[in-house]
Design a protein around this motif. Structure first.
Motif, PDB file in Angstrom:
ATOM      1  N   GLN A   1      -3.358  10.140   4.843  1.00  0.00           N
ATOM      2  CA  GLN A   1      -3.363   8.936   4.013  1.00  0.00           C
ATOM      3  C   GLN A   1      -3.359   7.646   4.824  1.00  0.00           C
ATOM      4  N   PHE A   2      -2.636   7.660   5.941  1.00  0.00           N
ATOM      5  CA  PHE A   2      -2.408   6.402   6.658  1.00  0.00           C
ATOM      6  C   PHE A   2      -2.777   6.448   8.141  1.00  0.00           C
TER       7      PHE A   2
ATOM      8  N   LYS B   1       0.832  -1.199   0.000  1.00  0.00           N
ATOM      9  CA  LYS B   1       0.000   0.000   0.000  1.00  0.00           C
ATOM     10  C   LYS B   1       0.872   1.257   0.000  1.00  0.00           C
ATOM     11  N   LEU B   2       1.945   1.221   0.799  1.00  0.00           N
ATOM     12  CA  LEU B   2       2.858   2.362   0.843  1.00  0.00           C
ATOM     13  C   LEU B   2       3.523   2.580  -0.513  1.00  0.00           C
ATOM     14  N   LYS B   3       3.984   1.491  -1.134  1.00  0.00           N
ATOM     15  CA  LYS B   3       4.633   1.606  -2.443  1.00  0.00           C
ATOM     16  C   LYS B   3       3.676   2.152  -3.492  1.00  0.00           C
ATOM     17  N   ALA B   4       2.422   1.735  -3.413  1.00  0.00           N
ATOM     18  CA  ALA B   4       1.433   2.218  -4.368  1.00  0.00           C
ATOM     19  C   ALA B   4       1.221   3.719  -4.260  1.00  0.00           C
ATOM     20  N   ASN B   5       1.551   4.269  -3.085  1.00  0.00           N
ATOM     21  CA  ASN B   5       1.421   5.713  -2.870  1.00  0.00           C
ATOM     22  C   ASN B   5       2.767   6.436  -2.965  1.00  0.00           C
ATOM     23  N   GLY B   6       3.782   5.716  -3.454  1.00  0.00           N
ATOM     24  CA  GLY B   6       5.071   6.358  -3.694  1.00  0.00           C
ATOM     25  C   GLY B   6       6.033   6.355  -2.536  1.00  0.00           C
TER      26      GLY B   6
END
Length: 356
Positions: free
Chosen positions: A217-218, A194-199
């Motif tokens: 976001q988190f 999920k973190l990677k998907a948000n950069g």
């Protein structure tokens, strides 16, 4: 950031299985795991590094592990032996400091800030601890040394097995910038994706972001990530860790679809065992919540909890119904129950029972 503290995280290498191989040297060059009978529906507690080369890992179902490594030797655990060795570990730690925070039987934080051995060198203290473990217990341990807790834990995993890694105060900034976020304790596979998907993939990505953006976001995870990636972790090594829950679970020999069968097993087997295990705790502490855990045949799992101060059969039944409904008709592989333990002095208020 507390740059003056010297914290060591000691983590035994494949603890359970290393104990078994130590006591059965003929298994040393074979793939070995601990996790119940080979033909059971259980999961592996741990495995040695030979087995890991085949893709076998902790928490893997026995059946999957055996498909990956048909020669895998699966041994039943010997918890009393592991507890005894854990007590020996603690006696070794006490030679260096009395500020010890056990995380489990095989790992602990040690605050050696005020230890005068080896002229106060935390690096040499960690080396001596590992040497003592090896010579006295014939087992290996890895260690991480850092000024803050979470970095000490990250560091202990970098030179496994039988190694150690040091993060000095001057190294913290560069280390965090290049650190993959899934190295942070609590950031699992799903969260990392999920973190990677948000950069966000490394500490540097978090450092560049504004805290309020991460929070939006988190949520709480965003706060934690922002703090850790800025080297902020003011948690002390807690000499007394308070147990927060007690639970019991069982994996069925065959998947179960019938609710009445599951309910009967829960009430006649799991809950009585839960009460037996929790007996020593609830003499001095209140129950804070009841919970039911269900793992479905596809290994997806769910947990349903309710804040309550007493054992209650009707609540356990309702929690079971709600948890099972989330499977949309899937059969159940594992069923568990647990209670949360409240603070000894905190008065807990009963909350209206609502399932949703």
């Amino acid at each position: 950031m507390s740059a003056l503290r010297k914290i060591i995280h000691v983590d035994m290498d494949a603890f359970y299985v290393s104990v078994e191989i130590r006591d059965k040297p003929e298994l040393a060059q074979k793939p070995v795991a601990v996790g119940g009978k080979a033909n059971s529906r259980g999961v592996l507690s741990t495995c040695n590094y030979i087995a890991r080369k085949y893709g076998v890992r902790s928490a893997m179902p026995n059946s999957v592990a055996l498909r990956k490594c048909p020669d895998l030797i699966i041994l039943p655990g010997r918890m009393e032996v592991y507890k005894s060795i854990s007590a020996q570990l603690r006696s070794i730690f006490l030679r260096y400091t009395d500020k010890i925070e056990p995380l489990s039987l095989d790992e602990a934080y040690l605050d050696v800030t005020h230890c005068t051995l080896f002229n106060g060198s935390a690096t040499l203290i960690a080396q001596d601890i590992r040497h003592s473990i090896f010579t006295e217990l014939n087992l290996t341990a890895s260690a991480g040394i850092a000024p803050v807790k979470f970095l000490a834990k990250v560091a202990s995993d970098l030179n496994k097995p039988n190694g150690q890694f040091v993060i000095t105060p001057n190294d913290i900034s560069d280390f965090i910038k290049n650190m993959p976020l899934n190295k942070i304790p609590g950031v699992g596979k799903v969260t990392f994706e999920k973190l990677k998907a948000n950069g966000f993939e490394t500490g540097k990505d978090i450092i560049k972001a504004q805290e309020h953006v991460l929070v939006s976001q988190f949520g709480r995870l965003g706060v934690s990530l922002w703090q850790k990636c800025h080297g902020i972790d003011n948690r002390e090594v807690e000499v007394t860790r308070v147990r927060k829950s007690v639970g019991v679970e069982r994996t069925f020999a065959q998947d179960v679809c019938d609710f009445e069968q599951l309910s009967q097993f829960m009430h006649t087997t799991l809950i009585p065992e839960l009460k037996r295990r929790a007996n020593g705790y609830i003499n001095t502490r209140e129950i804070s919540k009841l919970g039911v855990k269900v793992k479905f045949k596809d290994f997806q799992q769910t947990t349903k909890e309710f804040k309550f101060q007493h054992y209650d059969s009707d609540i356990f039944t309702a929690l079971l119904k709600e948890a099972i409904s989330r499977g949309n008709g899937k059969a159940v592989r594992l069923l568990g129950v647990h209670i949360g333990l409240g603070d000894e002095t905190k008065e807990l208020q009963q909350i209206a029972f609502e399932l949703g």
